[in-house]
Design a protein around this motif. Structure first.
Motif, PDB file in Angstrom:
ATOM      1  N   THR A  64     -74.444  48.546  22.029  1.00  0.00           N
ATOM      2  CA  THR A  64     -73.544  47.886  20.674  1.00  0.00           C
ATOM      3  C   THR A  64     -74.274  46.595  20.308  1.00  0.00           C
ATOM      4  O   THR A  64     -74.583  46.813  19.211  1.00  0.00           O
ATOM      5  CB  THR A  64     -72.174  47.354  21.198  1.00  0.00           C
ATOM      6  OG1 THR A  64     -71.539  48.750  21.629  1.00  0.00           O
ATOM      7  CG2 THR A  64     -71.456  46.890  19.988  1.00  0.00           C
ATOM      8  N   GLY A  65     -74.910  45.796  21.212  1.00  0.00           N
ATOM      9  CA  GLY A  65     -75.607  44.829  20.636  1.00  0.00           C
ATOM     10  C   GLY A  65     -77.024  45.020  20.058  1.00  0.00           C
ATOM     11  O   GLY A  65     -77.268  44.534  19.012  1.00  0.00           O
ATOM     12  N   GLN A  92     -67.709  58.008  24.384  1.00  0.00           N
ATOM     13  CA  GLN A  92     -68.046  56.565  23.913  1.00  0.00           C
ATOM     14  C   GLN A  92     -69.056  56.088  25.104  1.00  0.00           C
ATOM     15  O   GLN A  92     -68.577  55.100  25.981  1.00  0.00           O
ATOM     16  CB  GLN A  92     -66.732  55.695  23.912  1.00  0.00           C
ATOM     17  CG  GLN A  92     -65.820  56.128  22.869  1.00  0.00           C
ATOM     18  CD  GLN A  92     -64.499  55.231  22.601  1.00  0.00           C
ATOM     19  OE1 GLN A  92     -64.020  54.581  23.458  1.00  0.00           O
ATOM     20  NE2 GLN A  92     -63.717  55.945  21.738  1.00  0.00           N
ATOM     21  N   THR A 111     -75.912  49.733  29.114  1.00  0.00           N
ATOM     22  CA  THR A 111     -74.345  49.749  28.975  1.00  0.00           C
ATOM     23  C   THR A 111     -73.968  49.852  27.664  1.00  0.00           C
ATOM     24  O   THR A 111     -74.447  49.842  26.768  1.00  0.00           O
ATOM     25  CB  THR A 111     -73.726  48.621  29.797  1.00  0.00           C
ATOM     26  OG1 THR A 111     -74.138  47.303  28.838  1.00  0.00           O
ATOM     27  CG2 THR A 111     -74.039  48.524  31.078  1.00  0.00           C
ATOM     28  N   ASN A 112     -72.696  49.940  27.480  1.00  0.00           N
ATOM     29  CA  ASN A 112     -71.943  50.050  26.075  1.00  0.00           C
ATOM     30  C   ASN A 112     -72.237  48.768  25.350  1.00  0.00           C
ATOM     31  O   ASN A 112     -72.446  48.855  24.114  1.00  0.00           O
ATOM     32  CB  ASN A 112     -70.499  50.590  26.051  1.00  0.00           C
ATOM     33  CG  ASN A 112     -70.329  52.157  26.384  1.00  0.00           C
ATOM     34  OD1 ASN A 112     -71.389  52.719  26.542  1.00  0.00           O
ATOM     35  ND2 ASN A 112     -69.159  52.603  26.529  1.00  0.00           N
ATOM     36  N   GLN A 113     -72.164  47.559  26.098  1.00  0.00           N
ATOM     37  CA  GLN A 113     -72.154  46.310  25.452  1.00  0.00           C
ATOM     38  C   GLN A 113     -73.514  46.242  25.134  1.00  0.00           C
ATOM     39  O   GLN A 113     -73.753  45.681  23.882  1.00  0.00           O
ATOM     40  CB  GLN A 113     -71.854  45.357  26.463  1.00  0.00           C
ATOM     41  CG  GLN A 113     -70.292  45.293  26.761  1.00  0.00           C
ATOM     42  CD  GLN A 113     -69.770  46.473  27.635  1.00  0.00           C
ATOM     43  OE1 GLN A 113     -70.416  47.210  28.529  1.00  0.00           O
ATOM     44  NE2 GLN A 113     -68.485  46.566  27.866  1.00  0.00           N
ATOM     45  N   THR A 114     -74.609  46.436  25.986  1.00  0.00           N
ATOM     46  CA  THR A 114     -76.156  46.441  25.602  1.00  0.00           C
ATOM     47  C   THR A 114     -76.331  47.326  24.372  1.00  0.00           C
ATOM     48  O   THR A 114     -77.070  46.824  23.278  1.00  0.00           O
ATOM     49  CB  THR A 114     -76.964  46.842  26.425  1.00  0.00           C
ATOM     50  OG1 THR A 114     -76.495  46.027  27.787  1.00  0.00           O
ATOM     51  CG2 THR A 114     -78.266  46.802  26.311  1.00  0.00           C
TER      52      THR A 114
END
Length: 329
Positions: free
Chosen positions: A144-145, A58, A139-142
């Motif tokens: 995902t966005g 992930q 990052t994972n958040q970036t």
């Protein structure tokens, strides 16, 4: 419109498929596309399951692979069931609205794949050219966005043409000379001079496909320059191996599309309906078919996960077989 103009309201379209295909081969072709669909879905579902169950994958790059796998499941799910029905049960009929929905989704997934490949190239660009800043930027958040953004933005251009097609006038012809509804096939049935509409769809397709491609090429050039300056030996070979793999996928995705879209504008590019349909199926279905095999076989982490799963299964089955033998005794 004058009273002399004869226009027929089209309520349904019929998928013709390969115009020259003889009826005795319909069952074989139907089974071929059925097994192709099952293989594509199962192969890409494997990547989805790996991502869902294994926390170790992930990561930003695997988020892109998950996005690509879901897109590769979506396209054949939209395109193939009606084609299979056409050859198994001679049922190629689609209502007007269903055809427009399929047309929208066909172009949507085409645009989406182009944006996903661009995201993948940008991820590799930051990972290799800015390795120290990469963990804080990607990052994972970036990721995902960015992934959500690509899935939303991909709707824009298909939606624009979806708005105009219902207002077009058809002359009663309703046979789609393709294996699914797309803009080119639907517009070909519109009354009057369609050269302008073909030009508009061609220009839109070029922009959607080749604007991301130009950015992908630029990023890869920057990657190659960076690698040549700072890397050597095994690292260089590994990097160029990755480039070769992704370059092959990108070539399969983009080059045949250009010839299919450009054929009407270049007399020397003569393409029969059967050849055009074969080329369309090749660039539409071959990448979703081979992507899971490429990423499962060439990604070390996924190979280790699959190997561990297989070993667990092997360790479980002998025990269960032993219990069965004891009970029999």
């Amino acid at each position: 419109l004058s009273a002399d103009d004869n226009y027929t309201q089209v309520s349904a379209f019929v998928i013709v498929g390969f115009p020259s295909l003889q009826p005795e081969y319909f069952d074989i072709v139907g089974w071929f596309f059925f097994f192709l669909y099952v293989t594509i879905v199962l192969g890409n579902l494997l990547l989805v399951v790996v991502f869902a169950l294994e926390h170790s994958v992930q990561k930003p790059m695997y988020i892109i692979m998950l996005s690509l796998a879901l897109s590769d499941i979506g396209f054949p799910t939209v395109a193939l069931p009606k084609l299979i029905a056409r050859y198994w049960w001679n049922d190629g009929r689609l209502s007007f609205q269903t055809c427009l929905f399929q047309r929208h989704m066909i172009h949507y997934f085409g645009s989406l794949n182009s944006l996903i490949l661009l995201t993948m190239a940008l991820d590799r660009y930051f990972a290799i050219c800015f390795p120290l800043r990469y963990p804080t930027v990607m990052t994972n958040q970036t990721m995902t966005g960015l992934t959500v953004l690509t899935w939303v933005v991909a709707h824009i251009f298909p939606s624009v043409s979806s708005y105009h097609i219902p207002t077009m006038l058809f002359c009663g012809l309703n046979k789609i000379m393709n294996v699914f509804c797309d803009t080119r096939s639907v517009v070909a049935l519109v009354c009057g001079d369609i050269s302008r509409k073909h030009m508009q769809s061609f220009a839109t397709a070029l922009f959607i496909l080749y604007a991301p491609l130009s950015l992908i090429v630029i990023s890869y050039i920057a990657l190659i320059v960076t690698v040549l300056h700072v890397d050597s030996g095994k690292g260089l070979v590994k990097t160029f191996s990755t480039f070769a793999t992704q370059g092959c996928i990108i070539s399969i995705y983009y080059i045949p599309r250009f010839f299919v879209y450009a054929a009407p504008f270049f007399p020397s590019l003569t393409m029969t309906p059967d050849k055009r349909i074969a080329a369309t199926l090749f660039y539409s279905l071959f990448p979703p078919l081979i992507n899971p095999f490429i990423y499962c076989l060439r990604t070390k982490e996924i190979k280790q996960i699959l190997r561990r799963w297989i070993q667990k299964r092997k360790s479980i089955f002998p025990k269960s077989m032993t219990l069965v033998k004891i009970e029999e005794k």
